[in-house]
Design a protein around this motif. Sequence first.
Motif: not given
Length: 218
Positions: A56-69, A80-89
């Motif tokens: 869910t977006q809430a899960n992504v925002d928390y675990f892959f956003g706030r927790e990382i910060e 960086i303050k965002y998911r890396p541009t080439f993360h899926d490469e």
Amino acid sequence: MPVIEYAYSVHSAFAYIGSAKLQEICAKHSVTLIHRPMLLSPVVQQQRSPTFRARTQANVDYFFGREIERWAEYRDVPIIKYRPTFHDEDYGLASGMILALGDRGATIDAMSHKLLEAHWRDDADQSDLPTLHRLATELGHDADALLAAAGTEAIQKKLQANTEWAIANNIFGSPTYILDGDPFYGQDHLDLVERALTTPFAPSSWKNPPVAALNRQK
């Protein structure tokens, strides 16, 4: 000398956040750190954990956003303050650069940290040959020779073997640190890893009912 087996994906945010701290702990306690870079998606899928896109977006925002910060700030790690541009490469070649150098020692420690840092601090593309060439050169390697070795079938088979090893050992995420057969999942458990190096934890006596039985109760 104690040994820690270090299972991680070379594009993992939390492996990066914990990388310098892990190496500090290993130096302090004379630990042999064995690198086991792996492909994360097959490991996650084997454990039936939801993929990034399935959360869910809430899960992504928390675990892959706030927790990382928060953890980056706590460990004083630039990120960086965002998911890396080439993360899926494809990061198979980047992983191969580590494996081509071996599985332990200061040279491997430095290469591992360099690749993680480039991805999460500098938004580097781990599939881009010129980028990988530059990173290897900055560490003093013969970049052409290292990249050639990293892409060989033998090295890529080692990456696959690490992935299969992780699945066989019930590893379900990156990073996981295994000390004397006891796994610690997540860089937020590094304090427990260090404690275990001086004061081992008692063997687990926890018993859970089989998952199949729990499912039948629903």
